[in-house]
Write a protein that holds these residues in place. Structure first.
Motif, PDB file in Angstrom:
ATOM      1  N   CYS A 298      56.722  22.545 -11.802  1.00  0.00           N
ATOM      2  CA  CYS A 298      57.772  23.414 -11.987  1.00  0.00           C
ATOM      3  C   CYS A 298      58.671  22.785 -13.140  1.00  0.00           C
ATOM      4  CB  CYS A 298      58.813  23.713 -10.708  1.00  0.00           C
ATOM      5  SG  CYS A 298      59.729  22.075 -10.093  1.00  0.00           S
ATOM      6  N   GLN A 299      59.591  23.509 -13.930  1.00  0.00           N
ATOM      7  CA  GLN A 299      60.459  22.918 -14.854  1.00  0.00           C
ATOM      8  C   GLN A 299      61.734  22.152 -14.049  1.00  0.00           C
ATOM      9  OE1 GLN A 299      60.127  23.481 -18.227  1.00  0.00           O
ATOM     10  NE2 GLN A 299      58.344  24.717 -17.919  1.00  0.00           N
ATOM     11  N   ASP A 300      62.325  21.259 -14.963  1.00  0.00           N
ATOM     12  CA  ASP A 300      63.365  20.438 -14.554  1.00  0.00           C
ATOM     13  C   ASP A 300      64.123  21.166 -13.643  1.00  0.00           C
ATOM     14  OD1 ASP A 300      61.892  18.367 -15.506  1.00  0.00           O
ATOM     15  OD2 ASP A 300      63.262  18.056 -17.285  1.00  0.00           O
ATOM     16  N   GLU A 301      64.696  22.437 -13.891  1.00  0.00           N
ATOM     17  CA  GLU A 301      66.005  23.166 -13.407  1.00  0.00           C
ATOM     18  C   GLU A 301      65.624  23.425 -11.844  1.00  0.00           C
ATOM     19  OE1 GLU A 301      64.227  26.423 -16.144  1.00  0.00           O
ATOM     20  OE2 GLU A 301      64.401  24.078 -16.360  1.00  0.00           O
ATOM     21  N   LEU A 302      64.391  23.415 -11.566  1.00  0.00           N
ATOM     22  CA  LEU A 302      63.906  23.876 -10.122  1.00  0.00           C
ATOM     23  C   LEU A 302      63.594  22.527  -9.496  1.00  0.00           C
ATOM     24  CD1 LEU A 302      61.995  27.022 -10.246  1.00  0.00           C
ATOM     25  CD2 LEU A 302      64.210  26.598 -10.165  1.00  0.00           C
ATOM     26  N   LYS A 303      63.638  21.353  -9.919  1.00  0.00           N
ATOM     27  CA  LYS A 303      63.162  20.195  -9.297  1.00  0.00           C
ATOM     28  C   LYS A 303      64.030  19.838  -7.985  1.00  0.00           C
ATOM     29  CE  LYS A 303      60.149  18.353 -12.749  1.00  0.00           C
ATOM     30  NZ  LYS A 303      59.818  17.126 -13.445  1.00  0.00           N
ATOM     31  N   SER A 304      65.154  20.115  -8.053  1.00  0.00           N
ATOM     32  CA  SER A 304      66.234  19.805  -6.883  1.00  0.00           C
ATOM     33  C   SER A 304      66.270  21.102  -6.046  1.00  0.00           C
ATOM     34  CB  SER A 304      67.618  19.223  -7.643  1.00  0.00           C
ATOM     35  OG  SER A 304      68.128  20.005  -8.635  1.00  0.00           O
ATOM     36  N   VAL A 305      65.984  21.953  -6.288  1.00  0.00           N
ATOM     37  CA  VAL A 305      66.262  23.232  -5.734  1.00  0.00           C
ATOM     38  C   VAL A 305      65.817  23.020  -4.365  1.00  0.00           C
ATOM     39  CG1 VAL A 305      66.054  25.892  -5.685  1.00  0.00           C
ATOM     40  CG2 VAL A 305      66.468  24.958  -7.640  1.00  0.00           C
ATOM     41  N   GLN A 306      66.340  23.483  -3.259  1.00  0.00           N
ATOM     42  CA  GLN A 306      65.912  23.532  -1.710  1.00  0.00           C
ATOM     43  C   GLN A 306      66.545  24.661  -0.945  1.00  0.00           C
ATOM     44  OE1 GLN A 306      67.221  19.694  -0.130  1.00  0.00           O
ATOM     45  NE2 GLN A 306      65.966  18.547  -0.961  1.00  0.00           N
ATOM     46  N   GLY A 307      65.806  25.030  -0.022  1.00  0.00           N
ATOM     47  CA  GLY A 307      66.329  26.144   0.939  1.00  0.00           C
ATOM     48  C   GLY A 307      65.416  26.287   1.984  1.00  0.00           C
ATOM     49  N   ASP A 308      66.024  26.857   3.069  1.00  0.00           N
ATOM     50  CA  ASP A 308      65.124  26.916   4.212  1.00  0.00           C
ATOM     51  C   ASP A 308      63.775  27.742   4.006  1.00  0.00           C
ATOM     52  OD1 ASP A 308      67.396  25.538   5.682  1.00  0.00           O
ATOM     53  OD2 ASP A 308      68.319  27.362   6.438  1.00  0.00           O
ATOM     54  N   LEU A 309      63.848  28.411   3.262  1.00  0.00           N
ATOM     55  CA  LEU A 309      62.646  29.454   2.993  1.00  0.00           C
ATOM     56  C   LEU A 309      61.803  29.012   1.988  1.00  0.00           C
ATOM     57  CD1 LEU A 309      63.928  32.953   4.133  1.00  0.00           C
ATOM     58  CD2 LEU A 309      62.177  31.537   5.198  1.00  0.00           C
ATOM     59  N   ILE A 310      62.198  27.868   1.326  1.00  0.00           N
ATOM     60  CA  ILE A 310      61.746  27.334  -0.006  1.00  0.00           C
ATOM     61  C   ILE A 310      60.700  26.397   0.162  1.00  0.00           C
ATOM     62  CG2 ILE A 310      61.727  26.361  -2.282  1.00  0.00           C
ATOM     63  CD1 ILE A 310      64.537  27.828  -2.610  1.00  0.00           C
ATOM     64  N   TYR A 311      59.435  26.233   0.006  1.00  0.00           N
ATOM     65  CA  TYR A 311      58.448  25.415   0.080  1.00  0.00           C
ATOM     66  C   TYR A 311      58.183  24.770  -1.118  1.00  0.00           C
ATOM     67  CZ  TYR A 311      54.004  23.046   1.064  1.00  0.00           C
ATOM     68  OH  TYR A 311      53.021  22.206   1.220  1.00  0.00           O
ATOM     69  N   ARG A 312      58.171  23.406  -1.463  1.00  0.00           N
ATOM     70  CA  ARG A 312      57.990  22.780  -2.352  1.00  0.00           C
ATOM     71  C   ARG A 312      56.440  22.132  -2.369  1.00  0.00           C
ATOM     72  NH1 ARG A 312      62.448  22.186  -5.437  1.00  0.00           N
ATOM     73  NH2 ARG A 312      60.953  21.162  -6.896  1.00  0.00           N
ATOM     74  N   ALA A 313      55.600  23.068  -3.294  1.00  0.00           N
ATOM     75  CA  ALA A 313      54.219  22.440  -3.414  1.00  0.00           C
ATOM     76  C   ALA A 313      54.182  21.233  -4.281  1.00  0.00           C
ATOM     77  CB  ALA A 313      53.570  23.792  -3.917  1.00  0.00           C
ATOM     78  N   LYS A 314      52.973  20.453  -3.908  1.00  0.00           N
ATOM     79  CA  LYS A 314      52.455  19.443  -4.780  1.00  0.00           C
ATOM     80  C   LYS A 314      51.500  19.862  -5.687  1.00  0.00           C
ATOM     81  CE  LYS A 314      53.078  16.100  -0.924  1.00  0.00           C
ATOM     82  NZ  LYS A 314      52.504  15.338   0.020  1.00  0.00           N
ATOM     83  N   ARG A 315      50.748  20.574  -5.453  1.00  0.00           N
ATOM     84  CA  ARG A 315      49.817  21.363  -6.638  1.00  0.00           C
ATOM     85  C   ARG A 315      50.230  22.185  -7.585  1.00  0.00           C
ATOM     86  NH1 ARG A 315      45.003  19.651  -5.216  1.00  0.00           N
ATOM     87  NH2 ARG A 315      43.927  20.761  -6.847  1.00  0.00           N
ATOM     88  N   PRO A 316      49.763  22.184  -8.953  1.00  0.00           N
ATOM     89  CA  PRO A 316      50.333  23.047  -9.904  1.00  0.00           C
ATOM     90  C   PRO A 316      49.827  24.425  -9.742  1.00  0.00           C
ATOM     91  CG  PRO A 316      48.327  21.880 -10.646  1.00  0.00           C
ATOM     92  CD  PRO A 316      48.573  21.485  -9.404  1.00  0.00           C
ATOM     93  N   CYS A 317      50.477  25.413 -10.266  1.00  0.00           N
ATOM     94  CA  CYS A 317      50.261  26.655 -10.588  1.00  0.00           C
ATOM     95  C   CYS A 317      49.662  27.355  -9.343  1.00  0.00           C
ATOM     96  CB  CYS A 317      49.330  26.807 -11.804  1.00  0.00           C
ATOM     97  SG  CYS A 317      50.031  26.204 -13.527  1.00  0.00           S
ATOM     98  N   ALA A 318      48.817  28.181  -9.681  1.00  0.00           N
ATOM     99  CA  ALA A 318      48.065  28.915  -8.389  1.00  0.00           C
ATOM    100  C   ALA A 318      47.813  27.859  -7.096  1.00  0.00           C
ATOM    101  CB  ALA A 318      46.798  29.605  -8.824  1.00  0.00           C
ATOM    102  N   GLY A 319      47.417  26.613  -7.483  1.00  0.00           N
ATOM    103  CA  GLY A 319      47.239  25.769  -6.619  1.00  0.00           C
ATOM    104  C   GLY A 319      48.189  25.375  -5.588  1.00  0.00           C
ATOM    105  N   GLY A 320      49.541  25.573  -6.080  1.00  0.00           N
ATOM    106  CA  GLY A 320      50.714  25.463  -5.495  1.00  0.00           C
ATOM    107  C   GLY A 320      50.917  26.905  -4.720  1.00  0.00           C
ATOM    108  N   ILE A 321      50.679  27.781  -5.169  1.00  0.00           N
ATOM    109  CA  ILE A 321      50.866  29.284  -4.256  1.00  0.00           C
ATOM    110  C   ILE A 321      49.918  29.162  -3.030  1.00  0.00           C
ATOM    111  CG2 ILE A 321      50.453  31.539  -4.280  1.00  0.00           C
ATOM    112  CD1 ILE A 321      51.082  31.575  -7.652  1.00  0.00           C
ATOM    113  N   LEU A 322      48.879  28.386  -3.217  1.00  0.00           N
ATOM    114  CA  LEU A 322      47.832  28.516  -2.373  1.00  0.00           C
ATOM    115  C   LEU A 322      48.363  27.625  -1.137  1.00  0.00           C
ATOM    116  CD1 LEU A 322      45.214  29.066  -0.914  1.00  0.00           C
ATOM    117  CD2 LEU A 322      43.959  27.709  -2.335  1.00  0.00           C
ATOM    118  N   GLU A 323      48.868  26.556  -1.401  1.00  0.00           N
ATOM    119  CA  GLU A 323      49.554  25.545  -0.713  1.00  0.00           C
ATOM    120  C   GLU A 323      50.688  26.285   0.041  1.00  0.00           C
ATOM    121  OE1 GLU A 323      51.572  21.387  -1.213  1.00  0.00           O
ATOM    122  OE2 GLU A 323      50.253  21.839  -2.853  1.00  0.00           O
ATOM    123  N   GLY A 324      51.391  27.017  -0.631  1.00  0.00           N
ATOM    124  CA  GLY A 324      52.743  27.812  -0.027  1.00  0.00           C
ATOM    125  C   GLY A 324      51.971  28.822   1.115  1.00  0.00           C
ATOM    126  N   TRP A 325      50.996  29.503   0.421  1.00  0.00           N
ATOM    127  CA  TRP A 325      50.569  30.628   1.410  1.00  0.00           C
ATOM    128  C   TRP A 325      49.985  30.108   2.610  1.00  0.00           C
ATOM    129  CZ3 TRP A 325      50.667  35.891   0.367  1.00  0.00           C
ATOM    130  CH2 TRP A 325      49.981  36.646   1.216  1.00  0.00           C
TER     131      TRP A 325
END
Length: 245
Positions: free
Chosen positions: A207-234
């Motif tokens: 993610c871009q810098d502006e999202l690196k500190s974003v948090q929320g109860d329904l927000i999962y921060r993935a470690k993998r990039p791009c679609a790999g991060g989507i799969l992680e979240g899924w």
């Protein structure tokens, strides 16, 4: 028109999120193909329609059920054009892109992007000073608008009420998809309003810098990039509700 019954939905940004790592995307799509349920796709992008369609063709992406373009200023529902038209009408008649251009004309550090659409006015900004001056000018002149600054250079000025979050929320309501298992994915600041909707969301690892500190109860921060991060979240949200065959 009767709406399609959708049980699982992925609403995702394209560049830097769904697209960007070919092997990761293949893994995500392979996972979806092995699931018992069909995953409906909605692409939510800053690209205009022609550019988005070119990307879909170039990258051989699955064609979406709905394509939200221009940072949420336009919706293209390929099965129900009325949904698209109602969104355009909902944004109202007070949108005048020439008013935006006049307000920005004398601001140094802004370069207008050449676009084949009139539903937004977009600029490249050399720094935040130019962006702040544009914000102040638009506020002082009372021009109805919604301004989004992302990726350290992209400035999108949209009709009041537009934006990825509002467009996606409207779409889910109109299509009666609120009971579906929904995952929202993004990587930059223009995704923030849709990532903040009351549905499970994933911020991909690149993610871009502006999202690196974003948090929320329904927000999962993935470690993998791009679609790999989507799969992680899924897998994080839906591993129990959707099991491979």
């Amino acid at each position: 028109m009767p709406q399609k019954n959708v049980s699982h939905l992925l609403a995702t940004d394209l560049d830097g999120t769904f697209v960007g790592e070919a092997e990761e995307l293949r893994s995500l799509l392979d996972h979806f193909e092995r699931l018992d349920e069909t995953v409906t796709l909605v692409y939510v992008t800053g690209r205009h329609l022609e550019s988005a369609l070119e990307l879909i063709e170039q990258e051989n992406l699955p064609f979406p059920e709905v394509l939200i373009t221009d940072v949420g200023a336009a919706i293209h529902d390929f099965s129900d054009p009325d949904v698209s038209l109602m969104w355009k009408n909902k944004l109202g008649d007070d949108w005048n892109p020439e008013d935006i251009r006049r307000a920005a004309r004398n601001i140094k550090g802004l370069q207008e992007q050449e676009l084949p659409v009139s539903c937004r006015v977009s600029y490249y900004a050399e720094g935040e000073a130019a962006v702040n001056e544009l914000k102040q000018t638009l506020r002082s002149t009372g021009i109805p608008h919604h301004l989004i600054y992302s990726s350290g250079r992209d400035v999108d000025v949209l009709p009041l009420g537009a934006g990825k979050g509002n467009a996606l929320s409207y779409l889910i309501e109109q299509k009666d998809w609120s009971d579906a298992d929904i995952l929202i994915a993004g990587d930059s600041g223009n995704d923030l309003d849709m990532l903040s909707l009351p549905y499970p969301a994933v911020i991909v690892g690149n993610c871009q810098d502006e999202l690196k500190s974003v948090q929320g109860d329904l927000i999962y921060r993935a470690k993998r990039p791009c679609a790999g991060g989507i799969l992680e979240g899924w897998k994080h949200y839906f591993s129990e509700s959707l099991s491979p065959m």
